[in-house]
Design a protein around this motif. Structure first.
Motif, PDB file in Angstrom:
ATOM      1  N   ALA A  76       0.745  -1.175  -0.072  1.00 33.40           N
ATOM      2  CA  ALA A  76      -0.009  -0.010   0.007  1.00 33.40           C
ATOM      3  C   ALA A  76       0.722   1.337   0.138  1.00 33.40           C
ATOM      4  O   ALA A  76       0.704   2.301  -0.842  1.00 33.40           O
ATOM      5  CB  ALA A  76      -0.948  -0.004   1.197  1.00 33.40           C
ATOM      6  N   SER A  77       1.873   1.225   0.812  1.00 42.26           N
ATOM      7  CA  SER A  77       2.914   2.424   0.803  1.00 42.26           C
ATOM      8  C   SER A  77       3.432   2.601  -0.623  1.00 42.26           C
ATOM      9  O   SER A  77       3.739   3.725  -0.949  1.00 42.26           O
ATOM     10  CB  SER A  77       3.921   2.044   1.830  1.00 42.26           C
ATOM     11  OG  SER A  77       4.817   3.242   1.970  1.00 42.26           O
ATOM     12  N   ALA A  78       3.896   1.389  -1.058  1.00 49.07           N
ATOM     13  CA  ALA A  78       4.345   1.530  -2.445  1.00 49.07           C
ATOM     14  C   ALA A  78       3.511   2.264  -3.684  1.00 49.07           C
ATOM     15  O   ALA A  78       3.758   2.963  -4.419  1.00 49.07           O
ATOM     16  CB  ALA A  78       4.997   0.229  -2.987  1.00 49.07           C
ATOM     17  N   LEU A  79       2.198   1.861  -3.341  1.00 43.69           N
ATOM     18  CA  LEU A  79       1.058   2.307  -4.226  1.00 43.69           C
ATOM     19  C   LEU A  79       0.877   3.725  -4.183  1.00 43.69           C
ATOM     20  O   LEU A  79       0.310   4.556  -4.948  1.00 43.69           O
ATOM     21  CB  LEU A  79       0.014   1.576  -4.166  1.00 43.69           C
ATOM     22  CG  LEU A  79       0.223  -0.066  -4.654  1.00 43.69           C
ATOM     23  CD1 LEU A  79      -1.324  -0.987  -4.378  1.00 43.69           C
ATOM     24  CD2 LEU A  79       0.437  -0.041  -6.255  1.00 43.69           C
ATOM     25  N   SER A  80       1.211   4.331  -2.899  1.00 44.74           N
ATOM     26  CA  SER A  80       0.889   5.628  -2.608  1.00 44.74           C
ATOM     27  C   SER A  80       1.792   6.317  -3.413  1.00 44.74           C
ATOM     28  O   SER A  80       1.400   7.592  -3.683  1.00 44.74           O
ATOM     29  CB  SER A  80       1.029   6.079  -1.083  1.00 44.74           C
ATOM     30  OG  SER A  80       2.574   5.930  -0.940  1.00 44.74           O
ATOM     31  N   GLN A  81       3.031   5.968  -4.171  1.00 44.06           N
ATOM     32  CA  GLN A  81       3.817   6.849  -5.117  1.00 44.06           C
ATOM     33  C   GLN A  81       3.042   6.862  -6.344  1.00 44.06           C
ATOM     34  O   GLN A  81       3.676   7.656  -7.506  1.00 44.06           O
ATOM     35  CB  GLN A  81       4.999   6.175  -5.301  1.00 44.06           C
ATOM     36  CG  GLN A  81       5.606   5.996  -3.801  1.00 44.06           C
ATOM     37  CD  GLN A  81       5.899   7.251  -3.129  1.00 44.06           C
ATOM     38  OE1 GLN A  81       6.250   8.310  -3.630  1.00 44.06           O
ATOM     39  NE2 GLN A  81       5.411   7.361  -1.750  1.00 44.06           N
ATOM     40  N   ARG A  82       1.709   6.274  -6.572  1.00 44.70           N
ATOM     41  CA  ARG A  82       1.303   6.253  -8.049  1.00 44.70           C
ATOM     42  C   ARG A  82       2.323   5.745  -8.873  1.00 44.70           C
ATOM     43  O   ARG A  82       2.613   6.476  -9.987  1.00 44.70           O
ATOM     44  CB  ARG A  82       0.799   7.439  -8.509  1.00 44.70           C
ATOM     45  CG  ARG A  82      -0.273   7.977  -7.580  1.00 44.70           C
ATOM     46  CD  ARG A  82      -0.976   9.430  -7.920  1.00 44.70           C
ATOM     47  NE  ARG A  82      -0.108  10.504  -7.843  1.00 44.70           N
ATOM     48  CZ  ARG A  82       0.290  10.982  -9.174  1.00 44.70           C
ATOM     49  NH1 ARG A  82      -0.018  10.537 -10.262  1.00 44.70           N
ATOM     50  NH2 ARG A  82       1.303  11.995  -8.700  1.00 44.70           N
ATOM     51  N   PRO A  83       2.841   4.508  -8.782  1.00 45.54           N
ATOM     52  CA  PRO A  83       4.091   4.098  -9.494  1.00 45.54           C
ATOM     53  C   PRO A  83       3.626   3.671 -10.985  1.00 45.54           C
ATOM     54  O   PRO A  83       2.911   3.219 -11.414  1.00 45.54           O
ATOM     55  CB  PRO A  83       4.542   2.894  -8.762  1.00 45.54           C
ATOM     56  CG  PRO A  83       3.253   2.362  -8.232  1.00 45.54           C
ATOM     57  CD  PRO A  83       2.252   3.492  -7.859  1.00 45.54           C
ATOM     58  N   GLU A  84       4.602   4.241 -11.863  1.00 44.31           N
ATOM     59  CA  GLU A  84       4.734   3.646 -13.301  1.00 44.31           C
ATOM     60  C   GLU A  84       5.379   2.149 -13.404  1.00 44.31           C
ATOM     61  O   GLU A  84       5.321   1.416 -14.276  1.00 44.31           O
ATOM     62  CB  GLU A  84       5.281   4.790 -14.185  1.00 44.31           C
ATOM     63  CG  GLU A  84       4.602   6.012 -14.219  1.00 44.31           C
ATOM     64  CD  GLU A  84       5.157   7.119 -14.763  1.00 44.31           C
ATOM     65  OE1 GLU A  84       4.925   7.497 -15.849  1.00 44.31           O
ATOM     66  OE2 GLU A  84       6.058   7.583 -14.197  1.00 44.31           O
ATOM     67  N   LEU A  85       6.560   2.105 -12.250  1.00 37.73           N
ATOM     68  CA  LEU A  85       7.084   0.911 -12.454  1.00 37.73           C
ATOM     69  C   LEU A  85       7.053   0.596 -10.957  1.00 37.73           C
ATOM     70  O   LEU A  85       7.663   1.301  -9.791  1.00 37.73           O
ATOM     71  CB  LEU A  85       8.557   1.228 -12.976  1.00 37.73           C
ATOM     72  CG  LEU A  85       9.463  -0.082 -12.565  1.00 37.73           C
ATOM     73  CD1 LEU A  85       9.125  -1.463 -13.135  1.00 37.73           C
ATOM     74  CD2 LEU A  85      11.028   0.393 -13.084  1.00 37.73           C
ATOM     75  N   LEU A  86       6.818  -0.606 -10.476  1.00 40.76           N
ATOM     76  CA  LEU A  86       6.558  -1.270  -9.212  1.00 40.76           C
ATOM     77  C   LEU A  86       7.497  -2.283  -9.225  1.00 40.76           C
ATOM     78  O   LEU A  86       7.503  -3.167  -9.975  1.00 40.76           O
ATOM     79  CB  LEU A  86       5.150  -1.698  -8.867  1.00 40.76           C
ATOM     80  CG  LEU A  86       4.845  -2.329  -7.545  1.00 40.76           C
ATOM     81  CD1 LEU A  86       5.027  -1.406  -6.184  1.00 40.76           C
ATOM     82  CD2 LEU A  86       3.487  -3.118  -7.591  1.00 40.76           C
ATOM     83  N   ILE A  87       8.628  -2.233  -8.245  1.00 36.85           N
ATOM     84  CA  ILE A  87       9.609  -3.147  -7.608  1.00 36.85           C
ATOM     85  C   ILE A  87       9.389  -3.890  -6.355  1.00 36.85           C
ATOM     86  O   ILE A  87       9.155  -3.143  -5.504  1.00 36.85           O
ATOM     87  CB  ILE A  87      10.768  -2.576  -7.898  1.00 36.85           C
ATOM     88  CG1 ILE A  87      11.180  -1.743  -9.128  1.00 36.85           C
ATOM     89  CG2 ILE A  87      11.954  -3.529  -7.636  1.00 36.85           C
ATOM     90  CD1 ILE A  87      12.388  -1.006  -9.368  1.00 36.85           C
ATOM     91  N   MET A  88       9.189  -5.269  -6.413  1.00 38.54           N
ATOM     92  CA  MET A  88       8.943  -6.033  -5.531  1.00 38.54           C
ATOM     93  C   MET A  88      10.101  -7.260  -5.280  1.00 38.54           C
ATOM     94  O   MET A  88      10.450  -7.671  -6.047  1.00 38.54           O
ATOM     95  CB  MET A  88       7.599  -6.835  -5.738  1.00 38.54           C
ATOM     96  CG  MET A  88       6.590  -5.964  -5.946  1.00 38.54           C
ATOM     97  SD  MET A  88       4.929  -6.749  -6.466  1.00 38.54           S
ATOM     98  CE  MET A  88       4.304  -7.106  -4.636  1.00 38.54           C
ATOM     99  N   ASP A  89      10.590  -6.989  -3.913  1.00 42.48           N
ATOM    100  CA  ASP A  89      11.789  -7.839  -3.608  1.00 42.48           C
ATOM    101  C   ASP A  89      11.441  -8.984  -2.774  1.00 42.48           C
ATOM    102  O   ASP A  89      11.130  -8.804  -1.558  1.00 42.48           O
ATOM    103  CB  ASP A  89      12.823  -7.234  -3.189  1.00 42.48           C
ATOM    104  CG  ASP A  89      14.228  -7.941  -2.890  1.00 42.48           C
ATOM    105  OD1 ASP A  89      14.219  -9.115  -3.401  1.00 42.48           O
ATOM    106  OD2 ASP A  89      15.247  -7.547  -2.474  1.00 42.48           O
ATOM    107  N   GLU A  90      11.148 -10.219  -3.528  1.00 42.65           N
ATOM    108  CA  GLU A  90      10.595 -11.220  -2.560  1.00 42.65           C
ATOM    109  C   GLU A  90       9.390 -11.267  -1.814  1.00 42.65           C
ATOM    110  O   GLU A  90       9.275 -11.274  -0.594  1.00 42.65           O
ATOM    111  CB  GLU A  90      11.622 -12.005  -1.879  1.00 42.65           C
ATOM    112  CG  GLU A  90      12.994 -12.368  -2.507  1.00 42.65           C
ATOM    113  CD  GLU A  90      12.802 -13.888  -3.017  1.00 42.65           C
ATOM    114  OE1 GLU A  90      11.565 -14.475  -3.197  1.00 42.65           O
ATOM    115  OE2 GLU A  90      13.612 -14.431  -3.686  1.00 42.65           O
ATOM    116  N   PRO A  91       8.147 -10.528  -2.362  1.00 43.35           N
ATOM    117  CA  PRO A  91       7.246 -10.191  -1.733  1.00 43.35           C
ATOM    118  C   PRO A  91       6.594 -11.443  -0.752  1.00 43.35           C
ATOM    119  O   PRO A  91       5.703 -11.189   0.196  1.00 43.35           O
ATOM    120  CB  PRO A  91       6.134  -9.673  -2.856  1.00 43.35           C
ATOM    121  CG  PRO A  91       6.685 -10.369  -3.930  1.00 43.35           C
ATOM    122  CD  PRO A  91       7.919 -10.526  -3.944  1.00 43.35           C
ATOM    123  N   ALA A  92       6.521 -12.688  -1.166  1.00 45.77           N
ATOM    124  CA  ALA A  92       6.070 -13.726  -0.570  1.00 45.77           C
ATOM    125  C   ALA A  92       6.999 -14.351   0.623  1.00 45.77           C
ATOM    126  O   ALA A  92       6.621 -15.632   1.329  1.00 45.77           O
ATOM    127  CB  ALA A  92       5.768 -14.987  -1.495  1.00 45.77           C
TER     128      ALA A  92
END
Length: 242
Positions: free
Chosen positions: A153-169
């Protein structure tokens, strides 16, 4: 066999092109002459063994470490969202989920209170990741899956054009993994996702493009090409048995 050459580069449009990237820490070469493309609007998953340089690549993209080579973004200077593998913080800190999100949405000190608009946006973001029931919970009391959704949710607050996720699971239970998969499906087409994952079933299910990395690019291509080739064995050092 040159696996890298066996898979053509992603067709344009692309969100990010990596050209001749090398990273050296001390006397150790972590990444060597990487060239790859991240298709725009798709979900790209980087897979590889521990120590293969996956997180180092992410840190280079984020500008956190020095490197040789270059990154070309389309559009230039895109808005980035980042979900780290884990968040280092004092779990005894009396900070609620809502307060944590508010910190990223305003420069106003928490002790002055939150504006109605910041509260509205925070609740909207939490609903988007199905975590609005966590608003009053202390950040340190969250499970692994709950914390990952709050970080998302915090990452989405940036209204990203590129979302980077490091081992989200990582550290997420079965329910959390299922929910993550549902969220990833919902994100398709909204923005470009670049994700590091050890979970090959997740990569196969959600990726449009896979990059096999073990200090260098072993192979890249659509999942059906990667999983039906010697790329996985070459990436992870597995024996074929022949």
């Amino acid at each position: 066999m040159n696996l890298h050459a066996a898979h053509p580069l992603a067709p344009r449009p692309w969100a990010l092109e990596i050209k001749g990237l090398s990273v050296r820490l001390g006397r150790l070469d972590i990444l060597t002459d990487l060239s790859a493309q991240i298709p725009a609007g798709g979900q790209t998953v980087i897979i590889g063994p521990n120590g293969g340089g996956k997180t180092t690549l992410i840190r280079a993209i984020l500008g956190e470490i020095s490197y040789l080579g270059r990154f070309e973004f389309q559009p230039p200077n895109p808005r980035l969202g980042y979900v780290p593998q884990r968040l280092a913080f004092d779990r005894h800190l009396p900070l609620t989920v809502l307060e944590f999100l508010a910190l990223g949405l305003t420069n106003r000190p928490l002790w002055l209170g939150r504006s109605w608009e910041v509260t509205r946006k925070s609740l909207e973001l939490l609903r988007e990741v199905r975590a609005d029931h966590l608003t009053g919970r202390r950040l340190g009391d969250l499970s692994g899956g709950e914390l990952q959704r709050v970080l998302l949710a915090s990452a989405l607050s940036q209204r990203p054009e590129l979302l980077i996720m490091d081992e989200p699971a990582t550290g997420v239970d079965v329910y959390g993994e299922q929910l993550l998969c549902e969220l990833l499906e919902g994100f398709k087409g909204r923005f470009t996702i670049l994700m590091v994952s050890h979970d090959l079933p997740t990569a196969r299910a959600h990726a449009d493009w896979i990059i096999c990395l073990n200090r260098r690019i072993i192979a890249q291509g659509p999942p059906e090409s990667i999983f039906n080739s010697p790329a996985l064995a070459a990436t992870f050092g597995l024996h074929s048995g022949s």
